[in-house]
Design an enzyme around this catalytic site. Structure first.
Site, mmCIF file in Angstrom:
data_model
loop_
_atom_site.group_PDB
_atom_site.id
_atom_site.type_symbol
_atom_site.label_atom_id
_atom_site.label_comp_id
_atom_site.label_asym_id
_atom_site.label_seq_id
_atom_site.Cartn_x
_atom_site.Cartn_y
_atom_site.Cartn_z
ATOM 1 N N GLU A 1 12.314 7.532 0.880
ATOM 2 C CA GLU A 1 12.873 7.324 2.219
ATOM 3 C C GLU A 1 12.971 5.819 2.467
ATOM 4 O O GLU A 1 12.014 5.090 2.189
ATOM 5 C CB GLU A 1 11.956 7.928 3.290
ATOM 6 C CG GLU A 1 12.200 9.391 3.545
ATOM 7 C CD GLU A 1 11.279 9.928 4.637
ATOM 8 O OE1 GLU A 1 11.781 10.305 5.703
ATOM 9 O OE2 GLU A 1 10.056 9.976 4.418
ATOM 10 N N HIS B 1 9.394 4.478 1.423
ATOM 11 C CA HIS B 1 8.389 5.539 1.392
ATOM 12 C C HIS B 1 8.584 6.409 0.153
ATOM 13 O O HIS B 1 9.489 7.249 0.095
ATOM 14 C CB HIS B 1 8.501 6.365 2.680
ATOM 15 C CG HIS B 1 7.518 7.473 2.773
ATOM 16 N ND1 HIS B 1 7.820 8.723 3.243
ATOM 17 C CD2 HIS B 1 6.202 7.515 2.427
ATOM 18 C CE1 HIS B 1 6.744 9.485 3.191
ATOM 19 N NE2 HIS B 1 5.759 8.781 2.705
ATOM 20 N N ASN C 1 7.537 13.525 6.464
ATOM 21 C CA ASN C 1 6.213 13.835 7.004
ATOM 22 C C ASN C 1 6.251 14.365 8.431
ATOM 23 O O ASN C 1 5.318 15.024 8.875
ATOM 24 C CB ASN C 1 5.303 12.616 6.902
ATOM 25 C CG ASN C 1 4.878 12.395 5.468
ATOM 26 O OD1 ASN C 1 4.695 13.359 4.716
ATOM 27 N ND2 ASN C 1 4.757 11.152 5.057
ATOM 28 N N SER D 1 3.344 6.104 5.434
ATOM 29 C CA SER D 1 3.857 7.460 5.608
ATOM 30 C C SER D 1 4.305 7.703 7.033
ATOM 31 O O SER D 1 4.955 8.698 7.312
ATOM 32 C CB SER D 1 2.741 8.472 5.322
ATOM 33 O OG SER D 1 2.231 8.298 4.044
HETATM 34 P P1 NAD Z 1 -5.462 5.528 -1.685
HETATM 35 O O1 NAD Z 1 -6.658 5.663 -0.819
HETATM 36 O O2 NAD Z 1 -5.387 6.307 -2.954
HETATM 37 O O3 NAD Z 1 -5.220 3.980 -2.082
HETATM 38 C C1 NAD Z 1 -5.287 2.905 -1.190
HETATM 39 C C2 NAD Z 1 -5.788 1.701 -1.985
HETATM 40 O O4 NAD Z 1 -5.647 0.517 -1.197
HETATM 41 C C3 NAD Z 1 -7.274 1.799 -2.382
HETATM 42 O O5 NAD Z 1 -7.413 1.634 -3.791
HETATM 43 C C4 NAD Z 1 -7.909 0.649 -1.605
HETATM 44 O O6 NAD Z 1 -9.003 0.062 -2.283
HETATM 45 C C5 NAD Z 1 -6.727 -0.320 -1.496
HETATM 46 N N1 NAD Z 1 -6.872 -1.357 -0.472
HETATM 47 C C6 NAD Z 1 -7.420 -1.257 0.757
HETATM 48 N N2 NAD Z 1 -7.365 -2.456 1.379
HETATM 49 C C7 NAD Z 1 -6.766 -3.326 0.529
HETATM 50 C C8 NAD Z 1 -6.428 -4.701 0.599
HETATM 51 N N3 NAD Z 1 -6.705 -5.438 1.684
HETATM 52 N N4 NAD Z 1 -5.806 -5.255 -0.468
HETATM 53 C C9 NAD Z 1 -5.531 -4.532 -1.561
HETATM 54 N N5 NAD Z 1 -5.839 -3.218 -1.681
HETATM 55 C C10 NAD Z 1 -6.436 -2.626 -0.643
HETATM 56 O O7 NAD Z 1 -4.221 5.859 -0.731
HETATM 57 P P2 NAD Z 1 -2.738 6.327 -1.153
HETATM 58 O O8 NAD Z 1 -2.658 7.811 -1.137
HETATM 59 O O9 NAD Z 1 -2.325 5.579 -2.368
HETATM 60 O O10 NAD Z 1 -1.895 5.828 0.113
HETATM 61 C C11 NAD Z 1 -1.483 4.476 0.251
HETATM 62 C C12 NAD Z 1 -0.353 4.395 1.254
HETATM 63 O O11 NAD Z 1 0.745 5.204 0.801
HETATM 64 C C13 NAD Z 1 -0.700 4.886 2.663
HETATM 65 O O12 NAD Z 1 -0.007 4.116 3.607
HETATM 66 C C14 NAD Z 1 -0.163 6.312 2.642
HETATM 67 O O13 NAD Z 1 0.137 6.788 3.916
HETATM 68 C C15 NAD Z 1 1.090 6.125 1.809
HETATM 69 N N6 NAD Z 1 1.599 7.339 1.157
HETATM 70 C C16 NAD Z 1 0.749 8.263 0.651
HETATM 71 C C17 NAD Z 1 1.270 9.406 0.040
HETATM 72 C C18 NAD Z 1 0.339 10.441 -0.550
HETATM 73 O O14 NAD Z 1 0.793 11.553 -0.871
HETATM 74 N N7 NAD Z 1 -0.928 10.142 -0.746
HETATM 75 C C19 NAD Z 1 2.647 9.586 -0.064
HETATM 76 C C20 NAD Z 1 3.497 8.603 0.435
HETATM 77 C C21 NAD Z 1 2.966 7.476 1.055
#
Ligand code: NAD
Length: 296
Positions: free
Chosen positions: A157, A145, A195, A124
């Site tokens: 994005e 993104h 963001n 993000s």
């Molecule tokens: P989340 O916490 O729901 O999921 C992250 C997952 O990654 C978890 O299930 C965790 O166990 C897993 N993980 C951690 N280390 C790992 C590894 N070494 N190998 C494999 N899996 C691993 O988080 P999220 O909301 O899905 O966010 C993930 C990414 O997407 C972040 O970079 C976040 O900034 C980005 N993002 C989030 C949003 C949002 O609205 N939540 C929107 C766009 C982008």
């Protein structure tokens, strides 16, 4: 529906959290084979269940046929060992918003993915250029993104790092189009476009709560009815994840060195408490009962 892009047949997704499972969902529906990884089988099983539920919702709304839904589900393979990414043409990292964690993942990925594979991050806010430096292919490295929830939101994005080459960027534009989504290009500066604007607004809403200007309910109501936002900023923060919101504010604060991006101490406190929003059942609202109840 468009067919998948030439040269991209198998897509890997690292992290099966709320974004990873949505990304796997939309690629599988578009006809790509998908390999998705997480740290353990329980998380993979949970993600598969979420994907199945979300596909069923699309079938119920006549957005997808039952056959296409079953075929999409059949195209997704869950893994807990990175070795399973060895046939991927594109791998998208969607693990937590922690720079070192992402770098460690990319270091491991380059050891297993084919030479031609494109690597991408769903970060993000973190610098694509910096993440690319730990790989052997900064020219085939991009930011892609997605917005949350991925199956619903139209925008993606696309962020080029300083070294990203044109063929990689073109391929990724085609990939986004093949998912039925629209791309907006952003330069590689902290938090990109969406963001950079959205998360400081959420942080300001938390300050408004912290300073007692409004309650959780009045702040969300004010922005919904007063600015025509579909969700209030605190409700939205819970939806995004308060840890992710805080991580983005820290990236903006560190990367742009401007005090206007300082994270609100109340946001920090919620994250320290492990009240991360919907994913932990508690944030600015408590989701453990039938209806969300404000926690302040
Ligand atoms: P989340 O916490 O729901 O999921 C992250 C997952 O990654 C978890 O299930 C965790 O166990 C897993 N993980 C951690 N280390 C790992 C590894 N070494 N190998 C494999 N899996 C691993 O988080 P999220 O909301 O899905 O966010 C993930 C990414 O997407 C972040 O970079 C976040 O900034 C980005 N993002 C989030 C949003 C949002 O609205 N939540 C929107 C766009 C982008």
């Amino acid at each position: 529906m468009s067919t998948p892009v030439e040269g991209i047949e198998t897509v890997g997704v690292v992290g099966a959290g709320q974004m990873g499972n949505g990304i796997a969902h939309v690629f599988a529906v578009a006809g790509y084979d998908v390999v998705i990884s997480d740290l353990d089988q329980a998380r993979i099983d949970a993600a598969m269940e979420v994907i199945e539920g979300n596909l069923a919702r699309q079938v119920n709304r006549d957005l997808l046929s039952a056959e296409d839904s079953a075929a999409a589900m059949g195209r997704i393979t869950g893994i807990t060992d990175m070795g399973g990414f060895d046939k991927c043409d594109l791998v998208i990292e969607a693990a937590a918003e922690i720079e070192q964690l992402k770098k460690d993942i990319f270091k491991k990925l380059v050891e297993v993915v084919p030479e031609h594979a494109i690597l991408a991050s769903n970060t993000s806010s973190i610098s694509i250029t910096r993440l690319a430096t730990v790989t052997d292919r900064p020219e085939r490295f991009m930011g892609i993104h997605f917005m949350n929830p991925v199956p619903v939101m139209k925008l993606v994005e696309l962020i080029r790092g300083i070294a990203t080459d044109e063929p990689t960027y073109d391929t990724m534009r085609k990939v986004v189009a093949s998912l039925g989504k629209d791309a907006a290009s952003a330069e590689d500066f902290p938090a990109f476009i969406v963001n950079r604007v959205l998360v400081p607004m959420i942080n300001e809403a938390v300050y408004t709560l912290y300073e007692g200007v409004g309650t959780v309910e009045s702040i969300d109501k004010a922005l919904k009815l007063g600015a025509n936002h579909p969700m209030g900023p605190l409700e939205l923060a819970d939806f995004i994840g308060l840890d992710t919101c805080l991580a983005i504010m820290n990236v903006l604060h560190d990367g742009l060195a401007d005090t206007k991006y300082r994270p609100c101490p109340l946001l920090v406190k919620y994250v320290e408490a492990g009240w991360l929003g919907r994913k932990t059942d508690r944030g600015f609202y408590d989701y453990r009962g039938d209806a969300p109840v404000p926690t302040r």
